[in-house]
Design a protein around this motif. Sequence first.
Motif, short mmCIF file in Angstrom:
data_model
loop_
_atom_site.label_atom_id
_atom_site.label_comp_id
_atom_site.label_asym_id
_atom_site.label_seq_id
_atom_site.Cartn_x
_atom_site.Cartn_y
_atom_site.Cartn_z
N ALA A 1 -38.90 -6.10 0.87
CA ALA A 1 -38.46 -7.06 -0.15
C ALA A 1 -39.66 -7.59 -0.94
CB ALA A 1 -37.70 -8.21 0.50
N MET A 2 -40.73 -7.92 -0.24
CA MET A 2 -41.93 -8.43 -0.92
C MET A 2 -42.58 -7.34 -1.76
SD MET A 2 -42.18 -11.67 -0.10
CE MET A 2 -43.86 -12.34 -0.08
N SER A 3 -42.53 -6.11 -1.30
CA SER A 3 -43.09 -5.00 -2.07
C SER A 3 -42.32 -4.78 -3.37
CB SER A 3 -43.07 -3.71 -1.24
OG SER A 3 -43.89 -3.83 -0.09
N LEU A 4 -41.00 -4.81 -3.29
CA LEU A 4 -40.18 -4.66 -4.48
C LEU A 4 -40.44 -5.79 -5.47
CD1 LEU A 4 -36.89 -3.62 -2.67
CD2 LEU A 4 -38.11 -2.20 -4.33
N ALA A 5 -40.55 -7.02 -4.96
CA ALA A 5 -40.83 -8.16 -5.83
C ALA A 5 -42.23 -8.05 -6.44
CB ALA A 5 -40.68 -9.46 -5.04
N HIS A 6 -43.19 -7.60 -5.64
CA HIS A 6 -44.57 -7.40 -6.12
C HIS A 6 -44.59 -6.45 -7.31
CE1 HIS A 6 -49.01 -7.08 -5.28
NE2 HIS A 6 -48.83 -5.94 -5.93
N LYS A 7 -43.79 -5.41 -7.25
CA LYS A 7 -43.70 -4.43 -8.32
C LYS A 7 -42.85 -4.92 -9.49
CE LYS A 7 -45.92 -0.60 -7.04
NZ LYS A 7 -46.97 0.02 -7.90
N GLY A 8 -42.20 -6.06 -9.32
CA GLY A 8 -41.35 -6.59 -10.38
C GLY A 8 -40.09 -5.78 -10.59
N LEU A 9 -39.60 -5.17 -9.51
CA LEU A 9 -38.42 -4.32 -9.61
C LEU A 9 -37.17 -5.09 -9.22
CD1 LEU A 9 -40.02 -1.21 -7.88
CD2 LEU A 9 -39.36 -1.36 -10.30
N GLU A 10 -36.13 -4.89 -9.97
CA GLU A 10 -34.85 -5.54 -9.66
C GLU A 10 -34.23 -4.86 -8.44
OE1 GLU A 10 -30.48 -6.39 -11.76
OE2 GLU A 10 -32.08 -5.37 -12.88
N PHE A 11 -33.79 -5.66 -7.49
CA PHE A 11 -33.15 -5.07 -6.32
C PHE A 11 -32.03 -5.97 -5.81
CE2 PHE A 11 -36.45 -7.77 -4.52
CZ PHE A 11 -35.94 -8.25 -3.32
N GLU A 12 -31.10 -5.34 -5.13
CA GLU A 12 -30.00 -6.03 -4.49
C GLU A 12 -30.03 -5.70 -3.00
OE1 GLU A 12 -26.38 -4.82 -6.31
OE2 GLU A 12 -26.94 -5.53 -8.32
N THR A 13 -29.75 -6.69 -2.19
CA THR A 13 -29.75 -6.45 -0.75
C THR A 13 -28.34 -6.14 -0.26
OG1 THR A 13 -29.49 -8.82 -0.28
CG2 THR A 13 -31.74 -7.95 -0.37
N VAL A 14 -28.28 -5.27 0.72
CA VAL A 14 -27.03 -4.92 1.38
C VAL A 14 -27.15 -5.43 2.81
CG1 VAL A 14 -25.45 -3.09 2.05
CG2 VAL A 14 -26.83 -2.86 -0.04
N PRO A 15 -26.52 -6.55 3.15
CA PRO A 15 -26.63 -7.07 4.52
C PRO A 15 -26.16 -6.04 5.53
CG PRO A 15 -25.68 -8.71 3.05
CD PRO A 15 -25.70 -7.43 2.29
N THR A 16 -26.99 -5.78 6.52
CA THR A 16 -26.76 -4.68 7.46
C THR A 16 -27.01 -5.17 8.88
OG1 THR A 16 -27.55 -3.13 5.76
CG2 THR A 16 -27.39 -2.32 8.02
N ARG A 17 -26.02 -5.07 9.74
CA ARG A 17 -26.19 -5.44 11.14
C ARG A 17 -26.59 -4.22 11.95
NH1 ARG A 17 -21.82 -8.46 9.12
NH2 ARG A 17 -22.20 -10.71 9.23
#
Length: 230
Positions: free
Chosen positions: A25-41
């Motif tokens: 998540a921090m890597s994606l934000a560092h790159k400034g990339l839009e992302f959506e999370t899929v909650p996964t158990r």
Amino acid sequence: MAILLYDLVGSDPSRPYSPHCWKTAMSLAHKGLEFETVPTRFLDVPTVEGGVSKTVPVIRDGARVVADSFAIALYLEETYPDRPSLFGGEGGEAMSRFIERWSQTILHTYLGAAALMDIYGMQDEPNRAYFRQSREPRFGKKLEEVPGGRDAGLAAFRGSLEPLRSMLAYQPWIGGASPLFPDYIVFGALQWVRVASPYQFLAADDPVSEWFGRCLDLHGGLGRGVPSAA
């Protein structure tokens, strides 16, 4: 189209806690990339992208599916070279391998045992059963017995942070003047227990606590978006 990040959660889908997913998540934000999370158990992981991996994080970026936080960081670096670097060159990539091994063998060993029952408590009933069945053979004892030595081991754990503590006297980030992927590796370990456990693993006056607080503030306060368990 936003990148999908399959992100480990317990019974509350708003509380992702995996150290490895936090790295991504921090890597994606560092790159400034839009992302959506899929909650996964835990029990959902075998169904993620057709069972591509036994663990998360997994990302889908268009037609590409990539598993493993380090592999994802390398993929993002290669695919989006025009965006801020996660490694700052080959030397940073090599350094990140060392930091990852240090985190996994030193930090995770203590933190994973010390917070084990807190992590267990985050799961719903089916995933609690899975967690117990998978972890007890690994530790060779009942879950309830595993965190018993965390108070006795706390000083040694804090002592293990001395390399980081000492480095922070010279530079503000593991990456140097600005954070890089190795910062996110160590951040992921500490965010793991911040989200999962009220136990105070860091002293308030520790320079590592100040560094961790700055990590929580990065990328619009991404890390603070999930409240601590305390």
